[in-house]
Design an enzyme around this catalytic site. Sequence first.
Site, PDB file in Angstrom:
ATOM      1  N   ARG A 103      35.878  46.880  32.869  1.00 20.65           N
ATOM      2  CA  ARG A 103      35.049  47.381  33.986  1.00 20.65           C
ATOM      3  C   ARG A 103      34.023  48.317  33.373  1.00 20.65           C
ATOM      4  NH1 ARG A 103      36.898  49.492  39.872  1.00 20.65           N
ATOM      5  NH2 ARG A 103      36.905  47.244  40.100  1.00 20.65           N
ATOM      6  N   HIS A 130      30.743  41.231  40.397  1.00 21.96           N
ATOM      7  CA  HIS A 130      32.189  41.478  40.551  1.00 21.96           C
ATOM      8  C   HIS A 130      32.841  40.116  40.855  1.00 21.96           C
ATOM      9  CE1 HIS A 130      35.795  43.605  41.009  1.00 21.96           C
ATOM     10  NE2 HIS A 130      35.575  44.303  42.096  1.00 21.96           N
ATOM     11  N   GLN A 133      36.435  39.711  42.375  1.00 25.52           N
ATOM     12  CA  GLN A 133      36.463  40.057  43.803  1.00 25.52           C
ATOM     13  C   GLN A 133      35.970  38.872  44.640  1.00 25.52           C
ATOM     14  OE1 GLN A 133      37.346  43.172  45.355  1.00 25.52           O
ATOM     15  NE2 GLN A 133      37.328  41.781  47.090  1.00 25.52           N
ATOM     16  N   ASP A 221      30.068  46.342  52.050  1.00 22.23           N
ATOM     17  CA  ASP A 221      30.555  47.098  50.890  1.00 22.23           C
ATOM     18  C   ASP A 221      29.906  48.482  50.958  1.00 22.23           C
ATOM     19  OD1 ASP A 221      31.627  47.862  48.434  1.00 22.23           O
ATOM     20  OD2 ASP A 221      30.149  46.762  47.238  1.00 22.23           O
ATOM     21  N   CYS A 260      35.457  44.669  50.312  1.00 21.54           N
ATOM     22  CA  CYS A 260      36.172  44.614  49.028  1.00 21.54           C
ATOM     23  C   CYS A 260      37.057  45.838  48.810  1.00 21.54           C
ATOM     24  CB  CYS A 260      35.175  44.466  47.889  1.00 21.54           C
ATOM     25  SG  CYS A 260      33.949  45.785  47.858  1.00 21.54           S
ATOM     26  N   ARG A 288      43.490  39.479  45.347  1.00 21.27           N
ATOM     27  CA  ARG A 288      43.056  39.827  43.992  1.00 21.27           C
ATOM     28  C   ARG A 288      44.162  39.456  43.008  1.00 21.27           C
ATOM     29  NH1 ARG A 288      39.225  43.626  43.071  1.00 21.27           N
ATOM     30  NH2 ARG A 288      39.379  42.713  40.996  1.00 21.27           N
TER      31      ARG A 288
HETATM   32  N1   CP Z   1      37.699  46.063  45.106  1.00 27.99           N
HETATM   33  C1   CP Z   1      37.954  46.644  43.926  1.00 27.99           C
HETATM   34  O1   CP Z   1      37.527  46.186  42.864  1.00 27.99           O
HETATM   35  O2   CP Z   1      38.727  47.758  44.008  1.00 27.99           O
HETATM   36  P1   CP Z   1      39.006  48.804  42.827  1.00 27.99           P
HETATM   37  O3   CP Z   1      37.679  49.459  42.524  1.00 27.99           O
HETATM   38  O4   CP Z   1      40.001  49.767  43.385  1.00 27.99           O
HETATM   39  O5   CP Z   1      39.523  48.054  41.641  1.00 27.99           O
HETATM   40  N1  NVA Z   2      29.941  47.978  44.871  1.00 30.52           N
HETATM   41  C1  NVA Z   2      31.114  48.771  44.580  1.00 30.52           C
HETATM   42  C2  NVA Z   2      32.310  47.902  44.519  1.00 30.52           C
HETATM   43  C3  NVA Z   2      33.610  48.626  44.274  1.00 30.52           C
HETATM   44  C4  NVA Z   2      34.784  47.692  44.158  1.00 30.52           C
HETATM   45  C5  NVA Z   2      30.909  49.528  43.275  1.00 30.52           C
HETATM   46  O1  NVA Z   2      30.325  48.958  42.332  1.00 30.52           O
HETATM   47  O2  NVA Z   2      31.309  50.684  43.186  1.00 30.52           O
END
Ligand code: CP
Ligand code: NVA
Length: 303
Positions: A103, A130, A133, A221, A260, A288
């Site tokens: 990430r 993502h 997701q 989101d 999400c 997930r």
């Molecule tokens: N939706 C999602 O990716 O959640 P987290 O940021 O908690 O992993």
């Molecule tokens: N768009 C959000 C998604 C989190 C799962 C972010 O990037 O923080």
Amino acid sequence: MRHFLCIQDCTSQQLNHLLELSIQLKGLHRQGRLKRTLEGKILAMVFEKASLRTRMSFQVAMADLGGLAIHLKPDDIGILGQREPVKDIARVLGRYAHGIMARTYSHQTLIELAQYAGVPVINALSDWSHPCQAMADMLTIKEHCGRLEGIKLAFIGDGNNVARALAFASAKLGLSMAIASPEGYELDDQTIQAANAERPCLVQLRDPVEVVQGADVIYTDTWISMGQEAQTEQRLRAFQGYQVNAELLRHAPNAKIMHCLPAHRGHEITDEVAESPNSVIFDQAENRLHFQRALLQELLGKQ
Ligand code: CP
Ligand code: NVA
């Protein structure tokens, strides 16, 4: 499929196969009949940002399949490239692990990890996309609506990483997607053109009411993604009028509600809507795990 960095890189056939495998493994899991297909396999999980769902679902998926996941927190190695070059981290992790899940802030970091690691690299969220997701979401839509072909997905809010992954998933898997965003926060032209070149399926609009008309699914989101905290005030101002609330749902009363998570109740969605009977947000979170199991088996099982 060598890596899983962006939905756009995959064929429809590969994505459909992953969905079928997710459903199959979900069934086996429910019957307590999962096989230890990743016995002896190690997944390195690198996080530059916080996570609940992604971290837990990957770790549980590895444990379910007999493998081991090792979690490297921001405190451990920090922003990739600051303590040592990304290409060095990639080659070191590739010597210890059979796969890397990362990430990152920058999508370019993932591309560099994939270039040097010598093992599969999975995008666990970047500024660009993502994909895990979006695929869990496709599984959720398939379960709740019975199909993906012809489903109308309405996205309200920021043209961000999640919206982009959903746009490419829609293009590859037969949905149509309309997105309503305020000026300056739309999906970029490159994404719109690339998704529509795949299959004409995506429209970027301004008016949330127009976008939700006839929608099977309404998705939103956060207005402030991780890394955008300094823009909080201007974003809160810009997104006024883009909340998924009871008033908006009057125009699509039967639509499933998706997010999400994490959700910011009172900003992009109201508590009332998040908790309403049509909300499937926790099924998305559960899926997930089911998608990740399939992805790991596919990428690491063949190593
Ligand atoms: N939706 C999602 O990716 O959640 P987290 O940021 O908690 O992993
Ligand atoms: N768009 C959000 C998604 C989190 C799962 C972010 O990037 O923080």
